[in-house]
Design a protein around this motif. Sequence first.
Motif, PDB file in Angstrom:
ATOM      1  N   VAL A 141       0.691  -1.070   0.000  1.00 51.70           N
ATOM      2  CA  VAL A 141       0.140  -0.046  -0.122  1.00 51.70           C
ATOM      3  C   VAL A 141       0.671   1.213  -0.011  1.00 51.70           C
ATOM      4  O   VAL A 141       1.530   1.313   0.833  1.00 51.70           O
ATOM      5  CB  VAL A 141      -0.794  -0.050   1.063  1.00 51.70           C
ATOM      6  N   LYS A 143       0.942   5.330  -0.421  1.00 57.32           N
ATOM      7  CA  LYS A 143      -0.164   6.586  -0.491  1.00 57.32           C
ATOM      8  C   LYS A 143       0.724   7.925  -0.351  1.00 57.32           C
ATOM      9  O   LYS A 143       1.720   7.866   0.160  1.00 57.32           O
ATOM     10  CB  LYS A 143      -0.689   6.401   1.108  1.00 57.32           C
ATOM     11  N   VAL A 153      -3.673   6.702  -3.410  1.00 58.39           N
ATOM     12  CA  VAL A 153      -3.468   5.625  -2.689  1.00 58.39           C
ATOM     13  C   VAL A 153      -3.435   4.611  -3.960  1.00 58.39           C
ATOM     14  O   VAL A 153      -4.267   4.381  -4.779  1.00 58.39           O
ATOM     15  CB  VAL A 153      -4.693   5.219  -1.816  1.00 58.39           C
ATOM     16  N   LEU A 155      -2.677   0.236  -4.300  1.00 59.95           N
ATOM     17  CA  LEU A 155      -2.619  -0.944  -3.856  1.00 59.95           C
ATOM     18  C   LEU A 155      -1.775  -1.896  -5.038  1.00 59.95           C
ATOM     19  O   LEU A 155      -2.155  -1.967  -6.051  1.00 59.95           O
ATOM     20  CB  LEU A 155      -3.834  -1.736  -3.669  1.00 59.95           C
ATOM     21  N   GLU A 185       2.216   1.154   3.797  1.00 53.99           N
ATOM     22  CA  GLU A 185       1.390   0.679   4.819  1.00 53.99           C
ATOM     23  C   GLU A 185       1.097  -0.746   4.783  1.00 53.99           C
ATOM     24  O   GLU A 185       1.020  -1.286   3.708  1.00 53.99           O
ATOM     25  CB  GLU A 185       0.107   1.209   4.877  1.00 53.99           C
ATOM     26  N   GLU A 186       0.910  -1.300   5.784  1.00 52.83           N
ATOM     27  CA  GLU A 186       0.421  -2.807   6.039  1.00 52.83           C
ATOM     28  C   GLU A 186      -0.892  -2.707   5.362  1.00 52.83           C
ATOM     29  O   GLU A 186      -1.751  -2.096   5.468  1.00 52.83           O
ATOM     30  CB  GLU A 186       0.493  -3.586   7.395  1.00 52.83           C
ATOM     31  N   HIS A 187      -1.066  -3.999   4.502  1.00 47.38           N
ATOM     32  CA  HIS A 187      -2.373  -4.133   3.895  1.00 47.38           C
ATOM     33  C   HIS A 187      -3.355  -4.690   4.950  1.00 47.38           C
ATOM     34  O   HIS A 187      -3.007  -5.579   5.575  1.00 47.38           O
ATOM     35  CB  HIS A 187      -2.397  -5.146   2.707  1.00 47.38           C
ATOM     36  N   LEU A 188      -4.526  -4.186   5.000  1.00 46.70           N
ATOM     37  CA  LEU A 188      -5.517  -4.739   6.129  1.00 46.70           C
ATOM     38  C   LEU A 188      -6.590  -5.280   5.366  1.00 46.70           C
ATOM     39  O   LEU A 188      -7.019  -4.697   4.203  1.00 46.70           O
ATOM     40  CB  LEU A 188      -6.079  -3.541   6.831  1.00 46.70           C
ATOM     41  N   GLU A 192     -14.961  -2.636   4.842  1.00 49.16           N
ATOM     42  CA  GLU A 192     -14.589  -1.414   5.360  1.00 49.16           C
ATOM     43  C   GLU A 192     -16.058  -0.904   5.841  1.00 49.16           C
ATOM     44  O   GLU A 192     -16.925  -1.326   5.590  1.00 49.16           O
ATOM     45  CB  GLU A 192     -14.183  -0.613   4.181  1.00 49.16           C
ATOM     46  N   LYS A 214     -15.810   2.094  -2.898  1.00 51.68           N
ATOM     47  CA  LYS A 214     -14.791   3.149  -3.366  1.00 51.68           C
ATOM     48  C   LYS A 214     -14.397   2.859  -5.032  1.00 51.68           C
ATOM     49  O   LYS A 214     -14.028   3.738  -5.644  1.00 51.68           O
ATOM     50  CB  LYS A 214     -13.644   3.086  -2.852  1.00 51.68           C
ATOM     51  N   ASN A 224      -9.828   3.208  -7.929  1.00 48.41           N
ATOM     52  CA  ASN A 224     -10.746   4.087  -6.693  1.00 48.41           C
ATOM     53  C   ASN A 224     -11.329   5.236  -7.165  1.00 48.41           C
ATOM     54  O   ASN A 224     -10.653   5.829  -8.069  1.00 48.41           O
ATOM     55  CB  ASN A 224      -9.568   4.301  -5.554  1.00 48.41           C
ATOM     56  N   LEU A 282      -8.425   3.088   9.163  1.00 51.71           N
ATOM     57  CA  LEU A 282      -7.518   3.018   7.865  1.00 51.71           C
ATOM     58  C   LEU A 282      -6.943   4.544   7.632  1.00 51.71           C
ATOM     59  O   LEU A 282      -5.941   4.826   7.108  1.00 51.71           O
ATOM     60  CB  LEU A 282      -8.428   2.612   6.859  1.00 51.71           C
ATOM     61  N   GLU A 283      -7.949   5.577   8.067  1.00 52.16           N
ATOM     62  CA  GLU A 283      -7.679   6.787   7.860  1.00 52.16           C
ATOM     63  C   GLU A 283      -8.803   7.482   8.671  1.00 52.16           C
ATOM     64  O   GLU A 283      -9.680   7.237   8.810  1.00 52.16           O
ATOM     65  CB  GLU A 283      -7.660   7.012   6.148  1.00 52.16           C
TER      66      GLU A 283
HETATM   67  P1  AMP Z   1      -7.723   6.180   1.703  1.00 49.34           P
HETATM   68  O1  AMP Z   1      -7.514   7.322   0.866  1.00 49.34           O
HETATM   69  O2  AMP Z   1      -6.492   6.046   2.591  1.00 49.34           O
HETATM   70  O3  AMP Z   1      -8.951   6.032   2.511  1.00 49.34           O
HETATM   71  O4  AMP Z   1      -7.627   5.031   0.717  1.00 49.34           O
HETATM   72  C1  AMP Z   1      -8.611   4.598  -0.273  1.00 49.34           C
HETATM   73  C2  AMP Z   1      -8.902   3.117  -0.187  1.00 49.34           C
HETATM   74  O5  AMP Z   1      -7.804   2.351  -0.624  1.00 49.34           O
HETATM   75  C3  AMP Z   1      -9.567   2.523   1.094  1.00 49.34           C
HETATM   76  O6  AMP Z   1     -10.867   3.048   1.278  1.00 49.34           O
HETATM   77  C4  AMP Z   1      -9.183   1.076   0.984  1.00 49.34           C
HETATM   78  O7  AMP Z   1     -10.126   0.397   0.082  1.00 49.34           O
HETATM   79  C5  AMP Z   1      -7.785   1.273   0.358  1.00 49.34           C
HETATM   80  N1  AMP Z   1      -6.696   1.074   1.336  1.00 49.34           N
HETATM   81  C6  AMP Z   1      -5.996   2.165   1.582  1.00 49.34           C
HETATM   82  N2  AMP Z   1      -5.186   1.756   2.639  1.00 49.34           N
HETATM   83  C7  AMP Z   1      -5.304   0.342   2.798  1.00 49.34           C
HETATM   84  C8  AMP Z   1      -4.678  -0.441   3.714  1.00 49.34           C
HETATM   85  N3  AMP Z   1      -3.682  -0.231   4.493  1.00 49.34           N
HETATM   86  N4  AMP Z   1      -5.254  -1.962   3.280  1.00 49.34           N
HETATM   87  C9  AMP Z   1      -6.181  -2.083   2.763  1.00 49.34           C
HETATM   88  N5  AMP Z   1      -6.763  -1.419   1.872  1.00 49.34           N
HETATM   89  C10 AMP Z   1      -6.472   0.109   1.850  1.00 49.34           C
END
Ligand code: AMP
Length: 427
Positions: A141, A143, A153, A155, A185-188, A192, A214, A224, A282-283
């Motif tokens: 991941v 960002k 972001v 993946l 970042e570690e993938h989670l 969601e 998304k 996304n 996640l954020e």
């Molecule tokens: P964010 O802009 O940080 O919300 O990231 C957008 C989307 O990317 C998220 O809603 C997730 O679907 C995916 N994503 C971001 N970070 C991760 C993570 N560490 N692990 C898994 N999916 C992620």
Amino acid sequence: MKVLVIGGGGREHALCWSLARAADVDEIVCAPGNAGIAKIARCAHVKPDDPSAVRALAEREHADLVVVGPEAPLVAGVADALREAGIAVFGPSATAAQLEGSKAYAKEVMAEAGVSTARHWTGTDAAAAKEALEGFAAPYVVKADGLAAGKGVRLCDTRAEASEAIDEAIVARAFGDAGARVVLEEHLAGPELSVFAISDGTRVALLAPAQDHKRVGDGDTGPNTGGMGAYSPVPLADEALLERVRCEALQPTIDALAARGTPYVGVLYAGLVLTGEGPKVLEYNCRFGDPEAQAVLPRLRGSLAAVLRSAARGRLTQTRLDTDDTACVTVVLAAAGYPGRYDKGARITGLESLAAREDVLVFHAGTTKREGQLVTDGGRVLAVSGLGADLRAARDAAYGAVDHIDFDGAFCRRDIAARAIDGATER
Ligand code: AMP
Ligand code: GLY
């Protein structure tokens, strides 16, 4: 009460609609608004991310409360300018809004608050970042640290692809200065969930949760986007889970910000992943989700203005906001090409027949009037919310309405809320 709403998307249409429902709101002004908002609020042509222009408008209008919708004005300091002028504002200071404006800052605050989040590395050197990939596993991941309109972001399935993403952000500056610093970042893995807390700087009150979709394509495929649809309630998110998120994430974060001397007044939006080890943040975002607001606000009972004004005054009393038992499913109608390049100016038809429907709300996201005609003016054009006794009925209402609406190049996802309704397996 006279309320000034800042912004002009689907979320702000839902905010204006929700504010207008209660008897304590006499008038709504919205800057800049859009063609849908113009039907329920007076639109003012003021740039939303210009703090002095917004302050001048609030003073001229004698607004009793200003509600800031999007993140950019908050990060630009619009709430600070209003607060300095003694105007009641619902929205965090520029410093507190860094919770969304800088992912590295958010990680710092989360660590301080003891909030469970993905393990991460952050830095500005491309070579060091590539080396740091060693400490993570696929999918990687990558960002951009700053605001990148939901596109920052990546993946990545392979390390080579992740290295490319690092170069794209740090070297090629694909996201401008927002990508000068990257976060790895570690993938989670897990479903969601979006949880929204109203905060007055010390306390939090939770709204009903929602789930966003998304990716642009059905079955979570393609790039996304800002969000193609949402639904509320979320069967996975029971009372116990929400209470856990409130006590283990939202309240400690508000406490940490208050302890730093940068209290957070506004919506604290936690983007969570429900992992096998429990919910992880996640954020954080400093505003309502879009399109989640269009699914959550129609279910809210009571006066939104009253709650937001108590928060702005530092006098929040509840920990949960009352919600209807009805379900809401929101489907975004977007313009061909979104989230990439898209055309504007296509004529929108079919809305008239929906105006009288009690189970359908059409929120305008990117629309304008040209020569008296309603035309498209953005990538996400409309957010169509269907209401019903359960998610299935709400979905039927939403898609039934979507099928009445037409513009050149219109498309939507056909599987909003499908997982929750049909019980398909989670990712
Ligand atoms: P964010 O802009 O940080 O919300 O990231 C957008 C989307 O990317 C998220 O809603 C997730 O679907 C995916 N994503 C971001 N970070 C991760 C993570 N560490 N692990 C898994 N999916 C992620
Ligand atoms: N729908 C996701 C967001 O508002 O960030």
